[in-house]
Design an enzyme around this catalytic site. Sequence first.
Site, PDB file in Angstrom:
ATOM      1  N   ASP B 382      34.895  32.651  41.746  1.00 40.62           N
ATOM      2  CA  ASP B 382      35.112  34.060  42.067  1.00 40.62           C
ATOM      3  C   ASP B 382      33.781  34.698  42.401  1.00 40.62           C
ATOM      4  O   ASP B 382      32.779  34.440  41.737  1.00 40.62           O
ATOM      5  CB  ASP B 382      35.766  34.767  40.865  1.00 40.62           C
ATOM      6  CG  ASP B 382      36.248  36.147  41.257  1.00 40.62           C
ATOM      7  OD1 ASP B 382      37.333  36.229  41.907  1.00 40.62           O
ATOM      8  OD2 ASP B 382      35.520  37.129  40.993  1.00 40.62           O
ATOM      9  N   GLU B 425      38.865  37.433  46.571  1.00 38.74           N
ATOM     10  CA  GLU B 425      37.609  36.708  46.605  1.00 38.74           C
ATOM     11  C   GLU B 425      37.653  35.474  45.711  1.00 38.74           C
ATOM     12  O   GLU B 425      36.641  34.908  45.376  1.00 38.74           O
ATOM     13  CB  GLU B 425      36.470  37.648  46.200  1.00 38.74           C
ATOM     14  CG  GLU B 425      36.438  38.113  44.756  1.00 38.74           C
ATOM     15  CD  GLU B 425      37.288  39.347  44.444  1.00 38.74           C
ATOM     16  OE1 GLU B 425      38.268  39.558  45.253  1.00 38.74           O
ATOM     17  OE2 GLU B 425      37.010  40.027  43.470  1.00 38.74           O
TER      18      GLU B 425
END
Lengths: 211, 510
Positions: B382, B425
């Site tokens: 992430d 993301e």
Amino acid sequence: MVKKQNMIYSIFKILIFMSLLLSINLSAEVNQRIVDELASPKPEIPLKNAMGEKAYNDAINSGRYRYVGNSKCRLCHRKFFIGRKNDPHDHSMESLVRTGYEKNSHCLTCHSTGHGTETGYVNEEWTPRLSNVQCEGCHGPGNVHIDMAKAKTRKREEFIEGGFLAGQDSPKVLKKMCTSCHTKRWNKSYHDLDKSYDTYKKADPKSSRYK
Amino acid sequence: MMSFIKKHAIPIILISLVFGISYLSYYNYKTQKNLLLQQMHNNSLNIASSISSAIERFHDIKSTMNLQKLVDDVSFGLEIFEFRYLESDGTIRNSMFKNEIGTILNSKSFVETMREDRKLKTFFFEVRDYVEVMSIYYPIYKGSQLVGIIDLAVDISEYNIKKDSKNNAPVLRRQDDILNLLKAMNGSITNSLEILTKTNINDFLYSYVKKSRHVRQISIIDNKQKVVASSDKLFLGRVLTGANSPSLGMNMIDGELKYLTIIDSFIDKDSSNMKLMLLTDASTYANHENKLLTTAASTSIIALLFALFTSRLIYYTAIEQSRKEKERLEHLVSIRTKEIELLSQTDALTGLWNRRHLEESLDIEFKRARRYNHDMSIMMIDLDHFKNINDTYGHMAGDEVLRQISTRIKECQRETDFIGRYGGEEIVVILPETDLETSAQIADSILKTIAAKPVKFESDSIPVTTSIGISCLRKEHSSYPMIFAEADEALYKAKENGRNRVEIFNPQES
């Protein structure tokens, strides 16, 4: 005896004289018309008179027309030939011979066939077969007509009136042919032109006329 | 209709071509044939005219001679007044007067002559048609037999004017001329009669046929269709009516093709309705016609074969072309299908596998690893503070960062690893056949690679770091979401522990 002889001679003389006188008298009576005729101007050639001078000159000068004599006509028109032999026209020369005028051009103009034209009658020695007034005497030269008759394909339009200058198709010209010679002086044979004209159409006019 | 024509344009064109060529060759054949026939007919006409002129001459001889012509031709100086040729009984065989031919002459002089009151062959004078003529009856003998008499009369009117001149010198001279002429005529008439008795019209026709190459038979038929004369003697006297009458044109006679023509009124003379029947050899014509027909037929057949060949060629070409086209299309479709497949499995922005494909792969790898008791690890990556990057540099910069990060992760990827964008993301990496230790090393290298340099976007240089959570397959896992959830937990722990670090899921802790 001598006196008697003389008397007879004188009677003869008187008789001869009287007969002479008579004959002169008679002939004078007959010949008066001849005298008058010879005194008057020479008649026009009948064809010229009938056709008119210009047409006549054109036709004759073309050299195409020639007189042939009626024995040629006889080959086809034998009946007419025989008929004309009974007709005064075919004996017209005889009266000239009788009166001694057979060599007078003035008389021959009417008493022969085509006299005065180049191929017409001249005299008995040269042109025996054109003496008298024959077929061609009234119809004009016949050679073109004969050529037409012989030709296998006849072109009638090329030769009007059957190749004659005075054919049956132009009665006006034909009648003028009659009157060219049958003037007042010689108008012996007919009194009604039309009637005579119709009679002459027949093969033997004389026989039909006297029937 | 139009669609039918469009669909079958080529066959229609070819068929019409074949028909057109066939018709043209047939037409040509017909025309040529007619020409040949015409030519043959003309030949026949020529032959007929030559025969008829020969026969006409024959007739001339028969009627002794054309007197009319003679009358015109002979110029005496004396006019011929009458001219006849009589048979010994007085029948007029020929005359310058056409209408009396065939009648019997009964003039007085002739009757007297035949009674022998008057001598033959002597001149005498008489009147015919009111004209005085000099006549003579001139006998024609054949051997000692009297066969004919010439009756000649000449016009002597010019000598009649002078009386008693009938015996003078000119007339006598004319008589000599006429006698000479008559002698000549006598010779020609006896000659003609001789020829006539010798010559037979049938023989003449036969010799004509024999001499000519193509004429097979010549016959003369009268208006009752009776054969009057023929080159074939067997044919004489036959009446050609009904079944007997031959048809005009081509006939098969005695096994030979013959052409029959009948020419009307070929002789105008005697006003007879004689016809000339002509049989000519037509074998040459038949030959020519056969040749013509063969040519026409072969032209048509060649045209047909050509059309068939062409249509076959066009058909094959079309098939080949369509096959090639099909192959090309199939190839294109397969490429496109792959592309579409790829598109459906990858993420548009990063080029990584999308979430759906990632889950499918995860499921498959999970099942395989469990079944064979193999290792398998999952890594969840992430981006740190991605929201801040978006807010600070804009979404375009955010997208660029994601793309760059993805590329950098790919650099660290081994051949068998799956990298997918799970959402936002978050990026997931499936590591088959990999234990925790190895996964941790890989995660470390990823972490370092990303943090090593900032992402360049336009003029900006954006520093990026990531947090990574790792989990691996264990016996208690029954489905992949379980292991997935563990990785997620580890990631959460990494975030909690200050980001830019790797956390391994610890089962004892939970």
